[in-house]
Design an enzyme around this catalytic site. Structure first.
Site, PDB file in Angstrom:
ATOM      1  N   ASP A   1      15.230 -15.918  57.118  1.00  0.00           N
ATOM      2  CA  ASP A   1      15.640 -15.645  58.500  1.00  0.00           C
ATOM      3  C   ASP A   1      16.334 -14.281  58.533  1.00  0.00           C
ATOM      4  O   ASP A   1      17.364 -14.080  57.875  1.00  0.00           O
ATOM      5  CB  ASP A   1      16.598 -16.744  58.975  1.00  0.00           C
ATOM      6  CG  ASP A   1      16.815 -16.714  60.483  1.00  0.00           C
ATOM      7  OD1 ASP A   1      16.147 -15.913  61.163  1.00  0.00           O
ATOM      8  OD2 ASP A   1      17.655 -17.491  60.965  1.00  0.00           O
TER       9      ASP A   1
ATOM     10  N   ASP B   1      10.990 -12.931  63.279  1.00  0.00           N
ATOM     11  CA  ASP B   1      12.103 -12.752  62.345  1.00  0.00           C
ATOM     12  C   ASP B   1      12.362 -13.912  61.392  1.00  0.00           C
ATOM     13  O   ASP B   1      13.358 -13.908  60.675  1.00  0.00           O
ATOM     14  CB  ASP B   1      13.384 -12.448  63.123  1.00  0.00           C
ATOM     15  CG  ASP B   1      13.781 -13.576  64.063  1.00  0.00           C
ATOM     16  OD1 ASP B   1      12.918 -14.427  64.358  1.00  0.00           O
ATOM     17  OD2 ASP B   1      14.944 -13.613  64.486  1.00  0.00           O
ATOM     18  N   GLU B   2      11.471 -14.908  61.354  1.00  0.00           N
ATOM     19  CA  GLU B   2      11.682 -15.990  60.387  1.00  0.00           C
ATOM     20  C   GLU B   2      10.363 -16.619  59.963  1.00  0.00           C
ATOM     21  O   GLU B   2       9.377 -16.599  60.701  1.00  0.00           O
ATOM     22  CB  GLU B   2      12.632 -17.048  60.938  1.00  0.00           C
ATOM     23  CG  GLU B   2      12.144 -17.773  62.168  1.00  0.00           C
ATOM     24  CD  GLU B   2      13.078 -18.900  62.602  1.00  0.00           C
ATOM     25  OE1 GLU B   2      13.602 -19.619  61.730  1.00  0.00           O
ATOM     26  OE2 GLU B   2      13.279 -19.057  63.818  1.00  0.00           O
TER      27      GLU B   2
END
Length: 362
Positions: free
Chosen positions: A9, A103-104
């Site tokens: 993350d 983003d993860e």
């Protein structure tokens, strides 16, 4: 079968990218999003979070919490560019990468391209490489399944990681605040509090029958995950379930004529996204958020797939006129579901079984 799963993350991704590209913003409280009266915070730097600024918060409230907050317009093309670079780093270690957003992502490193038996060291190496290649920090959670890995990635943020080894899973979950369990929202948490469920240990005392009676299908999920049971695999080719777009207006709209104009713009945007994703859908849903923040959805399912903006708009109009508006409108959205994403899908392929050693080294 136990697996070695990493959840990566990125730390305050959008805000960190803005600080990376503009050094003058480093160390300052910034929010990515609109600063207008109807603006919403998409992401906040850690400096802003200290003042209670967080994503999905209205810009007005964010500014009230942090008067010196600096608003920055989002640049999604730039975020996608860096996200692709990070994705390439993941693929250096495993092909089993399941992106959740820009983003993860989940990574299954039970068997990895580096031949490293330690998922903890693999996660550390990936985070170091992300920092080296992009200048950004990432946090990670490592454990035997996706559920625990995701929870663990929040523990040592920012720029840290946490491993929950197989023998630690039971103790880790029992000590966990019930609000930390993904899938337990504010309403469910309050319901659990009334039942005397405050931690994983409390949840574990409840039978499957009891939880199913109180929470329906979700009851079985709660019963399993608190015991470390979560069978969801890392799926590199996640099937998209819906695609849509919405707009929040600077001023509330009362006229249906103005609403149709906004819906036409939204339909054009959806057509562009459908074309880019090479999909079409059968179910069209109109989302209406009124000035009093109440939400309403209206849907219609077709007997055929559509992706043309004119057809989408025509059905959206029909749904708009389905019943009278109960108030002025602050947001309109259209989404398509029942997508034809199963075409060419690899989900029917036989899954390869992976043999795991009895000693599960993290």
């Amino acid at each position: 079968m136990k697996r070695k799963i990493i959840h990566i993350d990125m730390d305050a991704f959008y805000a960190s990218v803005e600080q990376l590209d503009n050094p003058e913003l480093i160390g300052k409280a910034i929010a990515v999003g609109g600063s207008s009266q109807r603006g919403v915070v998409a992401a906040a730097s850690y400096e802003a979070r200290k003042y209670g600024v967080k994503s999905a918060m209205s810009s007005v409230m964010a500014k009230r919490n942090c008067p010196h907050l600096i608003f920055v317009k989002p640049r999604f093309e730039r975020y996608r560019e860096i996200s692709q670079l990070i994705r390439q780093i993941f693929l250096e270690y495993t092909d089993l990468v399941e992106p959740l957003s820009l983003d993860e992502a989940y990574l299954d490193v039970t068997e990895n391209k580096k031949g490293n038996p330690s998922a903890t060291l693999v996660a550390k190496e990936i985070r170091e490489k992300i920092k080296e290649k992009t200048g950004l920090n990432a946090s990670a959670g490592i454990s035997i399944n996706k559920f625990i890995a995701k929870i663990a990635s929040d523990f040592n943020k920012p720029n840290g990681q946490k491993t929950v080894n197989p023998e630690e899973v039971e103790e880790f979950l029992e000590a966990l605040d019930i609000r930390k369990f993904h899938g337990v929202g504010k309403v469910t948490a309050e319901k659990m509090y009334l039942m005397g469920i405050f931690t994983g240990k409390d949840l574990k005392t409840k039978s499957l029958e009891y939880l199913t009676e109180k929470f329906g299908k979700s009851g079985a999920h709660y019963f399993n995950v608190v015991r470390g049971i979560h069978f969801s695999e890392v799926r590199p080719n996640r099937i998209r379930k819906s695609l849509g777009a919405e707009r929040t207006f600077n001023e509330n709209i009362s006229s249906e004529i103005f609403m149709l104009e906004k819906l036409e713009n939204i339909a054009e945007e959806i057509e562009r996204r459908l074309t880019k994703s090479k999909v079409a859908g059968k179910t069209i849903t109109l989302k209406i958020k009124y000035s009093d923040f109440s939400l309403q959805t209206r849907s219609k399912t077709m007997s055929y797939f559509i992706s043309d903006k004119d057809l989408i708009l025509e059905i959206a109009k029909e749904l708009l006129y389905q019943e009278k508006m109960k108030n002025s409108v602050r947001l309109l959205g259209i989404s398509l579901s029942n997508l034809n994403t199963d075409k060419g899908s690899k989900t029917s392929e036989v899954k390869k079984e992976v043999e795991v050693q009895l000693k599960f080294e993290f």
